[in-house]
Design a protein around this motif. Structure first.
Motif, PDB file in Angstrom:
ATOM      1  N   THR A  59      71.414 114.291  53.611  1.00  0.00           N
ATOM      2  CA  THR A  59      71.419 113.073  53.981  1.00  0.00           C
ATOM      3  C   THR A  59      71.517 112.613  55.487  1.00  0.00           C
ATOM      4  N   LYS A 108      68.679 111.124  56.940  1.00  0.00           N
ATOM      5  CA  LYS A 108      68.543 109.457  57.069  1.00  0.00           C
ATOM      6  C   LYS A 108      69.570 108.828  58.007  1.00  0.00           C
ATOM      7  N   TYR A 153      75.992 109.372  55.795  1.00  0.00           N
ATOM      8  CA  TYR A 153      75.179 108.345  55.277  1.00  0.00           C
ATOM      9  C   TYR A 153      75.759 107.610  54.221  1.00  0.00           C
TER      10      TYR A 153
END
Length: 222
Positions: free
Chosen positions: A181, A184, A215
């Motif tokens: 993650t 992101k 995240y």
């Protein structure tokens, strides 16, 4: 983009219209980059609700040529089109923006392409496509982004203070291998390069003391 992807996208759009009780004339914009850029262009032709505009970043425009552009591509493209009724050559033309120019709807097209793109050639894809579209009277704009690689319209993170504290003689651009993650988080602007540095080791460059915030929506599935 293939028939299944088009049908799937149409279904998603239908669900959104129904869930949020959107008026039938609510405008839809098709967007994507790289092979997704091809998809955004092709979707304007085959979609149930024709988008009012299409925005593509470093798009694959000639799928037939792209099949030979890199050694990793034939398997990927063949896998996407293996169930089409036509042979692979004709199937590629069916989903190749350059080969669909005369059939593309009259909507607004915005094409962005980085001039240092080594994955999708600027001149053999976007330039050729835009020229052909203009010859057919289509409303299309091409913005060439200088000194950037594939799909890199913006810088994800940079250390502005470094140029104040140090004299920079040379500058190098490289990719970074990420897992999970943190990708992101970086896309959300949650990377900090202050006090970070790189070390060359065994033919690779390692980044140290680079901070990436967790995240917040991360879980074991994303």
């Amino acid at each position: 983009m293939n028939a299944q992807a088009i049908a799937y996208t149409d279904e998603i759009v239908d669900v959104l219209f129904e869930k949020y009780d959107l008026p039938k004339d609510t405008p839809v914009v098709s967007m994507g980059h790289s092979m997704g850029g091809l998809a955004s262009l092709v979707y304007t032709k085959y979609s149930k609700r024709t988008p009012v505009a299409c925005i593509s970043n470093c798009p694959v425009c000639d799928l037939v040529y792209h099949f030979t552009e890199r050694p990793d591509l034939p398997r990927t493209i063949y896998s996407a089109l293996w169930y089409e009724k036509e042979d692979i050559g004709e199937a590629m033309k069916k989903y190749s923006p350059l080969h669909l120019v005369s059939e593309m709807p009259s909507v607004k097209y915005y094409i962005f392409h980085c001039d240092k793109d080594k994955s999708v050639n600027l001149n053999l894809h976007s330039v050729r496509f835009v020229e052909a579209m203009r010859e057919c009277g289509k409303d299309v704009e091409l913005e060439i982004i200088p000194d950037r690689g594939h799909c890199k319209l913006t810088i994800a993170a940079q250390n502005r203070k470094a140029r104040h504290d140090y004299f920079v003689e040379d500058q190098y651009e490289a990719g970074i291998e990420l897992f999970g993650t943190e990708v992101k988080s970086i896309r959300g602007g949650q990377a900090n390069l202050k006090d970070s540095f790189c070390v060359a080791k065994d033919g690779e460059i390692y980044a140290y003391q680079m901070h990436i915030s967790p995240y917040e929506q991360g879980n074991i599935f994303n």
